[in-house]
Design a protein around this motif. Sequence first.
Motif, mmCIF file in Angstrom:
data_model
loop_
_atom_site.group_PDB
_atom_site.id
_atom_site.type_symbol
_atom_site.label_atom_id
_atom_site.label_comp_id
_atom_site.label_asym_id
_atom_site.label_seq_id
_atom_site.Cartn_x
_atom_site.Cartn_y
_atom_site.Cartn_z
ATOM 1 N N TYR A 73 0.925 -1.212 -0.115
ATOM 2 C CA TYR A 73 -0.012 0.021 -0.073
ATOM 3 C C TYR A 73 0.907 1.300 -0.139
ATOM 4 N N ASP A 105 -9.536 4.816 -2.279
ATOM 5 C CA ASP A 105 -9.882 5.974 -1.151
ATOM 6 C C ASP A 105 -8.690 6.045 -0.053
ATOM 7 N N ASN A 106 -8.750 7.269 0.585
ATOM 8 C CA ASN A 106 -8.197 7.270 1.873
ATOM 9 C C ASN A 106 -8.685 8.019 2.950
ATOM 10 N N TYR A 110 -4.423 7.420 5.440
ATOM 11 C CA TYR A 110 -4.639 5.706 5.738
ATOM 12 C C TYR A 110 -5.481 5.094 4.444
ATOM 13 N N ARG A 111 -5.187 4.310 3.904
ATOM 14 C CA ARG A 111 -5.901 3.519 2.703
ATOM 15 C C ARG A 111 -7.193 2.763 3.313
ATOM 16 N N LEU A 163 -5.274 8.396 -2.785
ATOM 17 C CA LEU A 163 -4.564 7.639 -2.016
ATOM 18 C C LEU A 163 -3.723 8.506 -0.660
ATOM 19 N N THR A 164 -3.833 9.796 -0.989
ATOM 20 C CA THR A 164 -3.270 10.632 0.044
ATOM 21 C C THR A 164 -4.203 11.990 0.106
ATOM 22 N N SER A 358 5.234 8.141 4.820
ATOM 23 C CA SER A 358 4.131 6.952 4.806
ATOM 24 C C SER A 358 4.729 6.274 6.051
#
Length: 406
Positions: A73, A105-106, A110-111, A163-164, A358
């Motif tokens: 991830y 999505d996040n 966080y994923r 993702l962020t 990360s």
Amino acid sequence: MNVLTIAIKNLQANKLNAFLNLLLVAFGIAILTVLLSAGKQINDKLEKNAKDIDLVVGAKGSPLQLVLSSIYYIDFPTGNIPLSDAQALAANPLVKRAVPLALGDNYSGYRIVGTDTSFVNLYGLTVAKGRFWQNTFEVTIGANVAAAQKLSIGSEFYGAHGLTGQSDVHKAHAYKVTGILKPQNNVVDNLVLTNIASVWGMHETAEEHQEKETHNPGEPEAFERGEKEITTLLIQYRSPMSVVLFPRMVNQSTNMQAASPAMESARLFSLIGIGVDTLQWFAVLIMVISGVSVFVSLYNSLKERRYDLAVMRTIGASRLNLFSLIVLEGAVLTLIGSIIGLLFGHLTLQLIGHFQASGQARLSGLIFDPAELYLIVTGLLIGFAAALLPALQAYRTDIAGTLSEG
């Protein structure tokens, strides 16, 4: 005669040389500590996160990117695959278990991972509080997510596309926390888990939402209909024969690609291996220089102390005492430098982990590897080797000749 006390006093009498030698030894040991500990932690994380996952199947693109995004991830997915195609692969006789993932999505970095109970079984997950998700838009969160975002059972939050970041927030639906996982010491601690229908629901249009409400589907029903897309499948093989046949079948007979986590992880390490090797040789060079520096320091010091050593012989010191004295000076110097370097290396790792963007592969300076003890042994050996020649000269001290010279 306490030889160790005399050795320490001699080092204190020449503070500048002792400090420079300590600095060289500590710097070399610190670099080796960072490389050794970081490599071990990264390798352990790769193994834990990819445990029992033989293959990753997803959209065509970079195999390394596919593995990084679906197991660790830490990258963007290569795209989505039709659910019907994923179902066909999951039903293949060569497959023991197929775990579907829906990504995209996040929440605060966080994923958010849409999956099913096979993901729970794959990682052997258990909850510390609450329960696993059951209905759409219910989530079970990792221990690090709960601690960092101060979430508890019943808390609600909105996911964001991508993702962020939180720039494109899905305000139509809020996720509700129904469970918090026990710490797993792997990537799951940083995930938000829900069912695949929740991920679909976040991105569907208003018309699709109304149609869905009339059917009231749960995740299994939606999975069976094969009307949607998912991101990847995590595959477990049924037999050793699958290793040969299944990846080739996926890559040649479908519009998807199969990537081996073991092979891609090895390729990743080979890509960064040149830089790591360069740093290792740089650290070894520093250690060699520190050994030479200790030798020169002790050799020059011995010339200035020949008269003192001869006097020590006349008051009862043996040749072995003088030999031990010089060896101890070198050993104490490198031992202290090695310990300082070891501690400084772990402090550096802790700072690196603290500022990492990360949290998926965060390094820690609080993890000590027993193999690091060899670094201290190496420091002692360097000190012994550097002091050996001066110690032999001290052993052969000519009492009468030295005293007669004054």
